[in-house]
Design a protein around this motif. Structure first.
Motif, PDB file in Angstrom:
ATOM      1  N   ALA A 241      37.178  59.575 -12.228  1.00  0.00           N
ATOM      2  CA  ALA A 241      38.563  59.010 -11.758  1.00  0.00           C
ATOM      3  C   ALA A 241      39.677  59.776 -11.416  1.00  0.00           C
ATOM      4  O   ALA A 241      40.555  59.286 -10.777  1.00  0.00           O
ATOM      5  CB  ALA A 241      38.881  57.953 -13.399  1.00  0.00           C
ATOM      6  N   GLY A 242      39.777  60.915 -12.001  1.00  0.00           N
ATOM      7  CA  GLY A 242      40.699  61.822 -11.539  1.00  0.00           C
ATOM      8  C   GLY A 242      40.564  62.376 -10.260  1.00  0.00           C
ATOM      9  O   GLY A 242      41.617  62.518  -9.420  1.00  0.00           O
ATOM     10  N   LEU A 243      39.409  62.635  -9.872  1.00  0.00           N
ATOM     11  CA  LEU A 243      39.056  63.176  -8.432  1.00  0.00           C
ATOM     12  C   LEU A 243      39.466  61.591  -7.444  1.00  0.00           C
ATOM     13  O   LEU A 243      40.180  62.088  -6.468  1.00  0.00           O
ATOM     14  CB  LEU A 243      37.643  63.409  -8.322  1.00  0.00           C
ATOM     15  N   GLN A 244      39.255  60.787  -7.846  1.00  0.00           N
ATOM     16  CA  GLN A 244      39.527  59.372  -6.922  1.00  0.00           C
ATOM     17  C   GLN A 244      41.161  59.286  -6.949  1.00  0.00           C
ATOM     18  O   GLN A 244      41.570  59.060  -6.041  1.00  0.00           O
ATOM     19  CB  GLN A 244      39.134  58.099  -7.949  1.00  0.00           C
ATOM     20  N   ALA A 245      41.791  59.433  -8.103  1.00  0.00           N
ATOM     21  CA  ALA A 245      43.298  59.276  -8.077  1.00  0.00           C
ATOM     22  C   ALA A 245      44.037  60.472  -6.938  1.00  0.00           C
ATOM     23  O   ALA A 245      44.777  60.004  -6.350  1.00  0.00           O
ATOM     24  CB  ALA A 245      43.931  59.716  -9.455  1.00  0.00           C
ATOM     25  N   PHE A 246      43.290  61.604  -7.300  1.00  0.00           N
ATOM     26  CA  PHE A 246      43.958  63.068  -6.261  1.00  0.00           C
ATOM     27  C   PHE A 246      43.532  62.350  -4.761  1.00  0.00           C
ATOM     28  O   PHE A 246      44.252  62.674  -4.036  1.00  0.00           O
ATOM     29  CB  PHE A 246      43.324  63.988  -6.632  1.00  0.00           C
ATOM     30  N   ASP A 247      42.343  61.656  -4.619  1.00  0.00           N
ATOM     31  CA  ASP A 247      41.911  61.434  -3.122  1.00  0.00           C
ATOM     32  C   ASP A 247      43.017  60.346  -2.776  1.00  0.00           C
ATOM     33  O   ASP A 247      43.286  60.368  -1.424  1.00  0.00           O
ATOM     34  CB  ASP A 247      40.691  60.752  -3.474  1.00  0.00           C
ATOM     35  N   GLY A 248      43.522  59.653  -3.588  1.00  0.00           N
ATOM     36  CA  GLY A 248      44.633  58.504  -3.110  1.00  0.00           C
ATOM     37  C   GLY A 248      45.823  59.247  -2.518  1.00  0.00           C
ATOM     38  O   GLY A 248      46.359  58.614  -1.857  1.00  0.00           O
ATOM     39  N   ILE A 249      45.905  60.346  -2.986  1.00  0.00           N
ATOM     40  CA  ILE A 249      47.350  61.005  -2.364  1.00  0.00           C
ATOM     41  C   ILE A 249      46.719  62.375  -1.546  1.00  0.00           C
ATOM     42  O   ILE A 249      47.684  63.131  -1.124  1.00  0.00           O
ATOM     43  CB  ILE A 249      48.226  61.361  -3.487  1.00  0.00           C
ATOM     44  N   GLY A 250      45.650  62.333  -0.667  1.00  0.00           N
ATOM     45  CA  GLY A 250      45.172  63.161  -0.060  1.00  0.00           C
ATOM     46  C   GLY A 250      44.927  64.478  -0.687  1.00  0.00           C
ATOM     47  O   GLY A 250      44.635  65.685   0.007  1.00  0.00           O
ATOM     48  N   LEU A 251      44.550  64.668  -1.940  1.00  0.00           N
ATOM     49  CA  LEU A 251      44.420  65.984  -2.589  1.00  0.00           C
ATOM     50  C   LEU A 251      43.248  66.288  -3.349  1.00  0.00           C
ATOM     51  O   LEU A 251      43.166  67.256  -4.161  1.00  0.00           O
ATOM     52  CB  LEU A 251      45.789  66.291  -3.698  1.00  0.00           C
ATOM     53  N   ARG A 252      42.055  65.408  -2.864  1.00  0.00           N
ATOM     54  CA  ARG A 252      40.923  65.558  -3.823  1.00  0.00           C
ATOM     55  C   ARG A 252      40.244  67.176  -3.423  1.00  0.00           C
ATOM     56  O   ARG A 252      39.951  67.665  -4.333  1.00  0.00           O
ATOM     57  CB  ARG A 252      39.912  64.470  -3.278  1.00  0.00           C
TER      58      ARG A 252
END
Length: 366
Positions: free
Chosen positions: A53-64
């Protein structure tokens, strides 16, 4: 003439919640100033893990991928539970030190033209219908500024919030402690955990080869045995399958106030996000994920609203359900595992049929 301060945001705190909120607000075109009282890099009590879920959150702001490059992949959980060794597969995650993550996130906020003041303390003054007056204390100087909205992201130690956003449940329950060390036998990609009557200890290898050791320990009269937090961590590990580990070159031991708490998440032109808004001790490192998720949700909410006059009240209503299910699940797990009989039963069950834990693991990582 329009006053630009009416649509400007001050974020107080440059940890994960504060920096991620600043990044997202800048991506949405909102004017942001961030004030952080400490110099970076700095250590912080933390499990240092972000799951799926954390990686998904950072993916949402382009930082995965940006995040993955800075840490160590995690995909396995090994726990000493009721005298059994339990091993579970986890969705891909990452372990990264707060020294690295917090520093780099704040730098990324700067690169997006967020105004970062560090080290800087703030004191709030009067507010009118559109802005709040704030005194910024930096380099021995005091300057006055006005902001249309203030976001408090100061973490567990946001005691100054009490008079503005009252407790719904004041701090209670276990307290957190952590340090970093060199430990032979710790594999990368694995989150280790030892659980007993005195709490639980989690360990994970970081990007520089050190191991983050983080624990949630019972407090007050509920504590099982005496000793310092560091001694209690040792005692839990010695009573586990990890008793042969030798801890070397360790850093200073840090502690937190009691972890379980909740407060009103907003009022008027004031919002609280991340740990400042409420906390339940995480089980496999969900705390950093909760901080990022609440920060992004708050930024999206702010940018979508034309009227900021009572945004805090509306955020208070909206944030109640934001992470409710995940936090209730973690609270249920950590409370239940304080029972020796439950640990024994779970240990036997999961050591033979680890797939039984998959629905719970998946729910915590969505």
């Amino acid at each position: 003439m329009n006053d630009p301060s009416v649509r400007s945001v001050l974020i107080v705190g440059g940890g994960i919640a504060g920096s991620v909120c600043a990044i997202r607000l800048r991506q949405l075109g909102v004017d942001v100033t961030l004030a952080e009282k400490e110099t970076f890099p700095r250590s912080k009590v933390c499990g240092c893990c972000l799951g799926g879920a954390g990686l998904q959150a950072f993916d949402g702001i382009g930082l995965r991928e940006w995040l993955i490059e800075r840490g160590v992949k995690t995909n396995r959980w090994k726990s000493s539970l009721g005298k059994q060794m339990v091993e579970l597969d986890l969705p891909d995650g990452v372990a990264v030190s707060r020294q690295t993550l917090d520093t780099d996130l704040l730098d990324h906020a700067r690169s997006l033209n967020a105004r970062v003041l560090q080290p800087c303390r703030i004191s709030m003054g009067r507010h009118d219908q559109t802005t709040t007056n704030v005194t910024l204390h930096q380099d021995g100087q005091r300057t006055q500024s006005r902001f249309g909205l203030i976001i408090m992201a100061g973490g567990l130690n946001s005691a100054d919030l009490n008079r503005m956003l009252p407790w719904q449940r004041s701090p209670h329950g276990p307290f957190g402690t952590s340090f970093q060390a060199r430990i032979d036998g710790i594999e990368p990609a694995v989150i280790y955990m030892a659980c007993d009557d005195d709490g639980y200890v989690g360990l994970v290898k970081l990007e520089d080869g050190r191991v983050d050791v983080a624990a949630a320990l019972t407090s007050g009269s509920e504590a099982a045995g005496g000793g310092s937090p560091r001694q209690r961590v040792d005692a839990i590990l010695k009573r586990s399958h990890f008793e042969r580990w030798k801890i070397e070159e360790e850093s200073a031991v840090m502690t937190t106030p009691p972890l379980r708490r909740s407060r009103a998440a907003g009022a008027g032109r004031l919002l609280a996000i991340g740990d400042a808004a409420g906390y339940v001790e995480p089980f496999t490192g969900e705390g950093m994920t909760w901080a990022a998720e609440s920060a992004i949700a708050a930024a999206d909410f702010i940018a979508s609203q034309n009227d900021w006059s009572d945004l805090g009240d509306r955020w208070n209503h909206q944030s109640r359900s934001l992470l409710r299910r995940k936090k209730l699940a973690c609270r249920a797990i950590t409370t239940t595992l304080r029972s020796a009989s439950v640990r024994r039963f779970a240990g036997v069950l999961l050591s033979q049929w680890p797939s039984l834990a998959h629905p719970l693991v998946q729910s915590l990582n969505r």
